[in-house]
Structure formats: C-alpha cells, structure tokens
Enzyme design. Structure first.
Site, PDB file in Angstrom:
ATOM      1  N   GLN A 120      19.851  77.786 -24.698  1.00 24.43           N
ATOM      2  CA  GLN A 120      20.669  78.268 -23.580  1.00 24.43           C
ATOM      3  C   GLN A 120      20.993  79.745 -23.782  1.00 24.43           C
ATOM      4  O   GLN A 120      21.622  80.359 -22.935  1.00 24.43           O
ATOM      5  CB  GLN A 120      21.976  77.466 -23.519  1.00 24.43           C
ATOM      6  CG  GLN A 120      21.756  75.982 -23.264  1.00 24.43           C
ATOM      7  CD  GLN A 120      23.036  75.170 -23.396  1.00 24.43           C
ATOM      8  OE1 GLN A 120      23.659  75.109 -24.447  1.00 24.43           O
ATOM      9  NE2 GLN A 120      23.440  74.546 -22.319  1.00 24.43           N
ATOM     10  N   HIS A 138      17.962  79.709 -19.821  1.00 27.41           N
ATOM     11  CA  HIS A 138      18.736  80.640 -18.992  1.00 27.41           C
ATOM     12  C   HIS A 138      18.125  82.030 -18.942  1.00 27.41           C
ATOM     13  O   HIS A 138      18.796  82.989 -18.587  1.00 27.41           O
ATOM     14  CB  HIS A 138      20.182  80.714 -19.508  1.00 27.41           C
ATOM     15  CG  HIS A 138      20.938  79.433 -19.346  1.00 27.41           C
ATOM     16  ND1 HIS A 138      22.122  79.170 -19.978  1.00 27.41           N
ATOM     17  CD2 HIS A 138      20.650  78.322 -18.610  1.00 27.41           C
ATOM     18  CE1 HIS A 138      22.545  77.958 -19.643  1.00 27.41           C
ATOM     19  NE2 HIS A 138      21.661  77.424 -18.825  1.00 27.41           N
ATOM     20  N   CYS A 198      14.723  99.761  -8.012  1.00 25.22           N
ATOM     21  CA  CYS A 198      13.436  99.144  -8.344  1.00 25.22           C
ATOM     22  C   CYS A 198      12.316 100.171  -8.179  1.00 25.22           C
ATOM     23  O   CYS A 198      12.201 100.807  -7.128  1.00 25.22           O
ATOM     24  CB  CYS A 198      13.198  97.944  -7.426  1.00 25.22           C
ATOM     25  SG  CYS A 198      11.541  97.254  -7.569  1.00 25.22           S
ATOM     26  N   CYS A 201       9.890  98.867  -5.139  1.00 19.33           N
ATOM     27  CA  CYS A 201      10.260  98.832  -3.715  1.00 19.33           C
ATOM     28  C   CYS A 201      11.463  99.706  -3.377  1.00 19.33           C
ATOM     29  O   CYS A 201      11.814  99.843  -2.207  1.00 19.33           O
ATOM     30  CB  CYS A 201      10.513  97.387  -3.268  1.00 19.33           C
ATOM     31  SG  CYS A 201      12.115  96.731  -3.779  1.00 19.33           S
TER      32      CYS A 201
HETATM   33 ZN    ZN Z   1      11.782  95.686  -5.838  1.00 20.01          ZN
END
Ligand code: ZN
Length: 300
Positions: A120, A138, A198, A201
């Site tokens: 975990q 996780h 990012c 994008c």
């Molecule tokens: Zn992106």
C-alpha cells in the site's frame, strides 16, 4: 493451495485468545513463513523506520486529513497548495532508504518463501531493497500523471520543471515530513509557488500517480492481487492497520478461504477478527528475527 491443518490449529489458538501472545504469535508466523507460499501485504508501518511517517496512530486515529483527488482537480489553488508542499517534501521523501524490514522481505523472497509483495506504500522501498513481483496497490509518488491527456512523467522531470519555475523557493523547511511525502507550508509560501504544466498538452491538471484518498485501485490490479492471495498458503500483513478497504479486502478473502492471515504490526487493525496471529512489535527487528527463525535461508 489453500489453508492447511496448521491453519486450523492456529485458528483454535486464536479462539482461545492466544493470538496476540508475542511468543505464540512469533512461532505461528515463523512456521507459516517456513512453509513457503507466502503473499505479503505491506503498509506504512513498514516504512516508518525509513523516516516516512504512517497515517494512523497505534489506536487507529488518522494523523492527517489527506487531500482527495476531487479536491486536487477542483481548483488551480488546490494544485498550487498540493505541489508547493510536495515540492518541499520531495527531496526528503526521495532520500528515504529501505530499512532492515524491507531487506528481510527481499531475503525471504529470494529464499523462495515469499511470492507476491502487495504494498500500500507509494515509496518504492521494496523494489529498492531488491524485491521482485511487487504490486503497488496505491501507485508510486515517483510518477506524475496528467489528468487531461493521460501522459505520465517521471517525478524527477516534474521536479526539475518546478525548480526552473521557482528559483530561490525555500525547500529547507524544517517542518516534519508528512505521510503523503509533503510538508506543511503557510499560505504565503503556497501562493508564491508556480506549478508546472503538462509537457504534452499544456494542462495544469497534474496529479501524483497514486491512488489518492477517495479514489479506487484499478480493477485489474485488484484482480491480480486476489489471484495471488488465493494461491497462497498464507498472507503476511506487515505494518498495516488495514483501515482502508483496498488492503483489507485481501485479508477478508484469505480468511474466507481458510488461508491463515498473520500480521506483524503496531497497534489496532481493522482485521483483528480475521487474523490468525498478530505480533504487536517493531517491524524491522521482528522481521530480522523472522529471517533467523526460518533458518536464515539466504545464507544456508
Ligand atoms: Zn497532458
């Protein structure tokens, strides 16, 4: 393979309340591990000796209220807050090293006694200690995912972007590292922080590639874990209070199939009723002892 006669005997002891007697628990855990076919389920308690605090007190109370994914994605201010705190905590989190407990798990795995390691934890310390077949239930804080386009990035790349965007931002805060790898900062510091976007994008919807509070573990991962548990001779829980269903369900599945569930952990667990034996003791020293008790297989 499912539960053995040994499992039944252990359960009888459990019924008579011997389950938490340290010497009985130690013996039960050693004999189950020596039989092999062990699946490990590890939690935050295994990494505290590496300097990463756990989420709950021994009584099971939550130390911090973690940010949910919904909160993180809701506003630019929330992302600024998350990433500023995470930016300051990251060097310390990334510097954490495996402790003797992680190393013991690797030794047991190399000796052929432990198979899959379900963790975990999001710190990658099992892998750094050389463990194979680790399922990160996780995720891992060393990756970042763009929620707009799905692109994943190494954390160190995003960290380098943060550094360029925030020259002179003080990362030396002496506040304590928190369980999620961040550090508490005051509002003024948070407001001064510039978040990265990012590279694919241009969106600012960057999220650590971990299952945040309020999110679900991806279904295929859960199925893989169920399969590992169902094919085990025993399930060994290390340093988890089993407070969240993502890990607890494997304990329930094992118990339902008559597969012994052993635990070395500190304090209360949600699975106490399902445990065949529980050793309430520090993880590192207990695991070192366990390796010795099963015959120091790696040096045999
Ligand atoms: Zn992106």
């Amino acid at each position: 393979m499912t539960g053995s006669g040994g499992g039944e005997r252990l359960r009888e002891r459990c019924d008579t309340g011997e389950v938490t007697d340290p010497s009985v628990a130690r013996e039960a855990i050693a004999s189950a591990v020596a039989a092999g076919g062990v699946t490990v389920l590890s939690g935050a308690g295994l990494s505290t000796e590496s300097g990463i605090p756990d989420y709950r007190t021994a009584a099971g109370e939550r130390r911090i209220q973690p940010m949910t994914a919904a909160e993180l994605l809701a506003t630019p201010q929330a992302r600024q807050r998350y990433w500023a705190r995470s930016y300051v905590g990251w060097p310390r989190f990334a510097a954490a090293r495996p402790n003797v407990g992680h190393e013991a798990v690797t030794q047991l795995q190399r000796a052929g006694l432990v198979g899959t390691v379900i963790t975990q934890n999001v710190d990658g310390l099992h892998q750094r200690a050389g463990a194979r077949d680790v399922v990160e239930l996780h995720g891992n804080l060393d990756r970042v995912v763009c929620m707009a386009c799905g692109q994943r990035f190494p954390r160190e790349l995003i960290d380098a972007c943060f550094e360029v965007l925030n020259p002179g931002f003080d990362r030396s805060a002496d506040a304590a590292l928190r369980p999620d790898g961040d550090v508490a900062l005051d509002d003024e510091e948070v407001r001064a922080f510039k978040v990265a976007h990012c590279a694919a994008c241009g969106s600012d919807l960057l999220k650590p590639d971990v299952v945040m509070f309020g999110e679900s573990v991806p279904r295929p991962l859960v199925q893989d874990c169920f399969e590992a548990v169902e094919n085990s001779r025993s399930l060994l829980v290390l340093g988890s209070s089993l407070a969240v269903m993502s890990g607890y369900r494997f304990v329930r599945r094992a118990a339902a199939l008559g597969i012994p569930v052993l635990a070395i952990t500190h304090g209360w667990t949600r699975g106490d009723a399902e445990l065949t034996a529980k050793l309430d003791a520090p993880l590192g020293p207990s695991l070192v002892e366990l390796v010795k008790a099963v015959g120091d297989p790696i040096n045999a």
